[in-house]
Design an enzyme around this catalytic site. Structure first.
Site, PDB file in Angstrom:
ATOM      1  N   SER A  44       1.017  -1.078   0.087  1.00  0.00           N
ATOM      2  CA  SER A  44       0.052   0.090  -0.061  1.00  0.00           C
ATOM      3  C   SER A  44       0.852   1.086   0.050  1.00  0.00           C
ATOM      4  O   SER A  44       1.448   1.480   0.858  1.00  0.00           O
ATOM      5  CB  SER A  44      -0.981   0.029   1.381  1.00  0.00           C
ATOM      6  OG  SER A  44      -1.872  -1.085   1.236  1.00  0.00           O
ATOM      7  N   THR A  45       1.093   1.705  -1.288  1.00  0.00           N
ATOM      8  CA  THR A  45       2.070   2.855  -1.306  1.00  0.00           C
ATOM      9  C   THR A  45       1.577   4.107  -0.524  1.00  0.00           C
ATOM     10  O   THR A  45       2.305   4.941  -0.105  1.00  0.00           O
ATOM     11  CB  THR A  45       2.406   3.158  -2.656  1.00  0.00           C
ATOM     12  OG1 THR A  45       1.007   3.435  -3.284  1.00  0.00           O
ATOM     13  CG2 THR A  45       3.076   2.223  -3.460  1.00  0.00           C
ATOM     14  N   CYS A  46       0.204   4.131  -0.405  1.00  0.00           N
ATOM     15  CA  CYS A  46      -0.276   5.495   0.290  1.00  0.00           C
ATOM     16  C   CYS A  46       0.064   5.305   1.776  1.00  0.00           C
ATOM     17  O   CYS A  46       0.437   6.319   2.339  1.00  0.00           O
ATOM     18  CB  CYS A  46      -1.577   5.385  -0.009  1.00  0.00           C
ATOM     19  SG  CYS A  46      -2.548   3.909   0.589  1.00  0.00           S
ATOM     20  N   PHE A  47       0.591   4.129   2.493  1.00  0.00           N
ATOM     21  CA  PHE A  47       0.824   4.083   3.655  1.00  0.00           C
ATOM     22  C   PHE A  47       2.418   3.382   3.806  1.00  0.00           C
ATOM     23  O   PHE A  47       2.895   3.405   5.077  1.00  0.00           O
ATOM     24  CB  PHE A  47       0.093   2.960   4.539  1.00  0.00           C
ATOM     25  CG  PHE A  47      -1.318   3.434   4.729  1.00  0.00           C
ATOM     26  CD1 PHE A  47      -1.808   4.443   5.153  1.00  0.00           C
ATOM     27  CD2 PHE A  47      -2.539   2.777   3.925  1.00  0.00           C
ATOM     28  CE1 PHE A  47      -3.181   4.987   5.336  1.00  0.00           C
ATOM     29  CE2 PHE A  47      -3.790   2.984   4.056  1.00  0.00           C
ATOM     30  CZ  PHE A  47      -4.071   4.278   4.552  1.00  0.00           C
TER      31      PHE A  47
END
Length: 1019
Positions: A985-988
């Site tokens: 999860s690149t957002c996290f």
């Protein structure tokens, strides 16, 4: 009866009064008539007499050359002519002058010589009066004549001959032989005549004549005329033994004529030691001020040029009177400087040398200003510089001489060859000691005072002669050893040398301190100019003037000086000379810093101030402290970026694109990818779109030769609306920088310099940036600069031929350039024009559009604290290898994983031992969307990198439970996850890692996952 009598009496009285008045009026009319008749008779008589005299004069001069007239007859006819003389008699006066001069040429006939009447007891006084009148009439004619007209030029010669003949006895035949005894008496008569002419304004007449003949591009006075004028100008001065009054007149009226010394020098090298006498006269301050006030700006400049030219011609006197000479020139320049203005106003006038000038400008002198400028150039020419700076230039820079190789025994015939090899060896092998501050020279010594005053002179010239400032700087930097020896001189000043002394001078307002600071200011201005015009080969390889180690020492000195001026609060209140000093030192510092950024010559921490605490700086910035703002404005490079330096960009206020952009990816099958954009997906989207538009195959951008860095393609116009595309790309890059997203876009440094606005700086040089575009092209251009032969033989023109899609296109560097040949005179201009064309003109529109988009997001002032390489790091991140220890140190674990878990140990071992650096970059991109590490290390990765143990696919994942955490912690598996891939999860910045049973499975699955370039749904 009584009333009738009274009436007749009244009438009688009235008649008597009227009769009386009539008689009175008659008498007045009669008297007026008599007066008118007398005036008319007198006028007619005068006219008759004038006519008679003119006829007599004409008859006298009619038989020219047929008879020899004696002196008495000439005297009588001259007296008559002068009695009736008016403007219509100028031809008769011309004949009289020729007759008088003719009488003086007759041999062995004393009675014919006009001057013989001076010996007559009865005629001496009348003769003296007559010759004074004749000479003054000659002067008045000289004032009105125009030497550029042929007829007038002949008359100029005639009247000057009259003046030369009768103001000195040297040409009088009467004093030859036995008449030698008469010379003293006749000489006194000549002095009396000269005194009379001086009182009437003789020097003003000569000034007008010289100005009319010389204040033009092509002088109209002949050598004979100039000789006569200069002879006449000197005679009263010599006769009065160079008295102050006559020296003053000579300076004001003769020496203030534009370039008069240039013209006189061609005809008479004899100057009667005038330079010494002028110098000593002007060394008295009241005399110098008086002269300057009388002359005003334009003519003071002309006087200055003539004095400098005299100094150039009289090297011995200049050396002996250097102190007085320097003081005089400084005083005159300082007087002019008071009226030099920085800008146009209703009270200023334009001057071709001084710029905007608040005194009245004599525009009649403009035509001769090139000659005056040429005279001024002698001041910064090599002969004068060598003489004035002799104390500095005579200093021997310590060298380390290597032992020469043993010479074989040779015959006498081989000695020249032997000597040649010896000189070549000495030149190449001699190594100068590095110059560093050592101290030990007293600042109150005569030698230091002299050097300081000379530096003040040149610094005053730089600030006064604004339109030829670059010429002055070029002249001062022409001698390769002047600046290093001046630096060596500075290093020796004071007990400790250098910095401490100059910092003390900043806090003192004494004349001595001002002179020392002027020396530093001149050194900085000249050195900055030198380094600006030198190319990289001359700076780094040939090391002209300064060794690179000395540049390190100098840069450290300048850096500390500027820092202390800012941080100690001196700059806040600085004005006038102190402010000018700051800008000089800061300018030299920034030229060195920018050169170092482009190509390193200094150690890594050379520019940092270790005593500066960033936390204190940022506290003061938040409080609006002036010194902190000035530090960030002028020398942001002293801030250690390893603290919070780079992060300041993110703290700056936002003025555009405040909204959050949400992104949803669609995979190759046309299906929306899973995942919620919490900035990570947008980062990935931004990186992908930027990578596509910067692909050279698209032809929006090209790559430089050699290091393959990006810059706008000159042929991008093949795309429709290509300028709008560049503006969009600029916005995207600005958005990435604003969001702190690093993207793999290596820009050419010359293009980044334009984006940052450096090309508008006065320190910017196109030729210095050219290697970042094409190093081979740069070498070819600079080889033209060093070409010893005739550049014209190379067949170059001021144009550039380019192959554009199979067609040869000729670009003119200047209008009509393709027909203008490159010569030795314009080759430097050609080099700079070519560099400017390749890096600016060709991509002007594309660059402007890109900058427009970029600056709509990023305020250019935000980047002032960064150099070009640092901005590249802001864009692309650090090029350094990924620090796995740093990443491991700042990793957070979930789902039962911990730092000692076997899967985690396998993971770090695989990354360090099994993966290549490219695969590690792919791994980083897989989990964070960026292939490069954060600028300041993984401690600044937000949110922090985390690894979570997962048991199911992403669509079934409901988060961590107590059971899942315990199973992960104790390596208990529901079933073998060998078929599942790691996800992220690149957002996290989150890596979701199954609890694999074997290290090989983890390695293969991880390698496959990162190579697929997909973030979600791989499980």
């Amino acid at each position: 009866m009584f009333s009738a009598t009274q009436s007749s009496k009244s009438e009688f009285l009235d008649k008597a009064r009227q009769a009386r008045e009539e008689r009175k009026g008659y008498k007045e009319r009669e008297r007026a008539a008599t007066l008118i008749q007398a005036l008319v008779r007198r006028f007619l008589c005068r006219c008759k007499l004038q006519k008679q005299i003119r006829k007599e004069v004409d008859d006298f001069f009619q038989d020219v050359g047929t008879t020899k007239r004696n002196a008495l007859s000439i005297f009588k006819i001259a007296r008559k002519l002068l009695f009736i003389f008016c403007q219509e008699d100028k031809l008769r006066f011309e004949k009289l002058c020729r007759s008088i001069l003719g009488s003086m040429e007759v041999e062995n006939e004393p009675k014919v010589w006009y001057v013989s009447l001076a010996l007559s007891k009865d005629l001496t006084i009348p003769w003296i009066k007559q010759i004074k009148d004749v000479l003054w009439v000659s002067c008045n004619f000289l004032k009105k004549l125009k030497p550029d007209i042929l007829q007038d030029n002949k008359l100029v010669t005639l009247y000057l001959t009259m003046l030369v003949t009768f103001t000195d006895t040297s040409t009088w035949k009467i004093v030859r032989g036995k008449g030698e005894a008469l010379r003293p008496a006749l000489t006194r008569i000549c002095e009396n005549i000269m005194g009379h002419l001086n009182q009437k304004g003789f020097y003003s007449i000569l000034q007008i004549l010289l100005t009319n003949g010389l204040a033009r591009s092509r002088p109209s006075l002949t050598k004979g005329t100039l000789t006569a004028v200069f002879t006449l100008a000197l005679r009263p001065v010599i006769a009065a033994h160079f008295s102050d009054n006559l020296l003053r007149s000579l300076l004001i009226h003769i020496m203030s004529v534009p370039a008069v010394v240039s013209h006189i020098n061609t005809i008479t090298p004899e100057t009667h030691d005038l330079l010494r006498k002028f110098t000593l006269f002007l060394s008295r301050e009241e005399q110098c001020v008086d002269i300057c006030v009388c002359l005003e700006g334009s003519h003071t400049l002309c006087l200055l040029g003539n004095l400098i030219h005299l100094g150039y011609l009289n090297e011995k006197v200049l050396e002996e009177e250097a102190n007085h000479f320097v003081k005089d020139l400084t005083d005159m320049l300082s007087y002019c400087q008071r009226y030099v203005s920085q800008k146009k106003s209703n009270l200023t006038h334009w001057h071709p040398v001084l710029g905007w000038f608040s005194q009245t400008v004599d525009y009649g002198l403009n035509e001769s200003m090139p000659l005056v400028t040429k005279q001024l150039q002698y001041l910064w020419g090599m002969p004068v510089i060598r003489t004035l700076f002799s104390d500095v230039l005579s200093k021997k820079l310590e060298t380390q001489e290597p032992t020469p190789p043993p010479q074989p025994t040779t015959s006498q015939n081989n000695l020249p060859v032997k000597s040649l090899f010896k000189r070549a060896f000495q030149k190449s092998a001699s190594v100068r000691n590095i110059l560093k501050p050592v101290g030990g020279r007293r600042v109150d010594s005569a030698e230091v005072q002299k050097v300081c005053s000379i530096c003040v002179l040149y610094q005053t010239a730089l600030t006064t002669l604004t339109q030829i400032r670059l010429q002055i700087l070029t002249g001062l930097t022409y001698l390769d050893d002047l600046l290093p020896k001046l630096w060596a001189f500075i290093c020796e000043l004071g007990p400790q040398g250098g910095l401490k002394l100059f910092m003390e001078c900043l806090n003192n307002d004494t004349e001595e301190s001002k002179q020392l600071l002027a020396m530093l200011m001149l050194f900085c201005d000249c050195s900055r100019h030198l380094i600006t015009i030198l190319d990289d080969i001359e700076v780094y390889e040939e090391q002209i003037s300064f060794k690179t180690e000395e540049l390190v020492t100098i840069s450290s000195f300048l850096n500390t000086f500027v820092y202390k001026m800012v941080w100690d609060g001196i700059l806040e209140n600085a004005k006038g000379e102190k402010l000018d000093l700051f800008h000089s030192v800061h300018g030299w510092l920034m030229v060195l810093y920018e050169r170092d950024c482009r190509r390193r010559f200094s150690p890594d921490d050379n520019w940092l101030r270790k005593d500066l605490k960033p936390s204190l700086l940022f506290q003061e910035l938040e409080k609006g402290k002036r010194r902190a703002q000035l530090l960030l404005q002028y020398i942001p490079h002293v801030i250690p970026h390893k603290n919070d330096g780079y992060d300041q960009l993110r703290r700056l206020p936002v003025n555009s694109i405040k909204g959050v952009i949400r992104v949803k990816f669609v995979n190759d099958l046309g299906v929306d990818e899973a995942g919620i954009d919490q900035d990570g997906v947008f980062k990935e989207f931004l990186e992908e779109i930027i990578k596509k538009v910067f692909n050279p195959a698209l032809n929006l951008f090209k790559t430089t030769s050699g290091n393959e860095r990006l810059y706008p393609s000159p042929t991008s116009y093949i795309h429709e609306n290509h300028l709008q595309l560049f503006e969009f790309v600029g916005k995207m890059l600005g958005k990435a920088m604003y969001e702190g997203i690093v993207v793999d876009v290596p820009f050419a440094s010359f293009f980044l310099s334009q984006v940052m606005g450096h090309h508008h700086s006065t320190f910017y040089s196109s030729i210095d940036e050219l290697p970042s575009l094409d190093s081979e092209f740069y070498k070819n251009l600079t080889s033209i600069k060093r070409y010893d032969g005739d550049v014209g033989d190379l067949g170059l023109t001021l144009s550039y031929d380019e192959d554009v899609m199979g067609q040869l296109v000729c670009h003119e560097l200047i209008p009509g350039g393709k027909t203008m040949q490159v010569t030795n005179e314009n080759k430097i201009s050609y080099i700079h024009l070519m560099a400017h064309f390749r890096m600016h003109t060709q991509i002007k529109e594309q660059t402007a559009a890109f900058i427009r988009g970029y600056r709509s997001i990023i305020n250019p002032e935000w980047l002032h604290m960064f150099s070009t390489p640092e901005v590249q790091r802001l864009v692309s991140g650090d090029n350094a290898e990924i620090d796995l220890d740093d990443l491991k140190k700042h990793t957070v674990y979930y789902g039962g994983f911990h730092s000692s878990h076997r899967v985690i140990i396998w993971l770090w071992d695989i990354l360090s031992s099994d993966f290549s650096s490219e695969e590690r970059a792919m791994f980083l991109k897989f989990v964070t969307s960026c292939s490069r590490p954060p600028l300041l290390g993984f401690a600044y990765l937000k949110p922090p990198f985390s690894i979570r143990c997962v048991e199911v696919s992403d669509d079934q994942d409901t988060g961590d439970t107590l059971g899942s955490v315990l199973r992960g912690f104790f390596t208990i598996r529901k079933k073998e996850p060998g078929g599942r891939l790691p996800t992220s999860s690149t957002c996290f910045n989150l890596l979701k890692l199954p609890n694999y049973s074997k290290k090989s499975i983890l390695r293969d699955k991880l390698r496959y996952a990162i190579s697929m370039n997909t973030g979600f749904e791989l499980s």
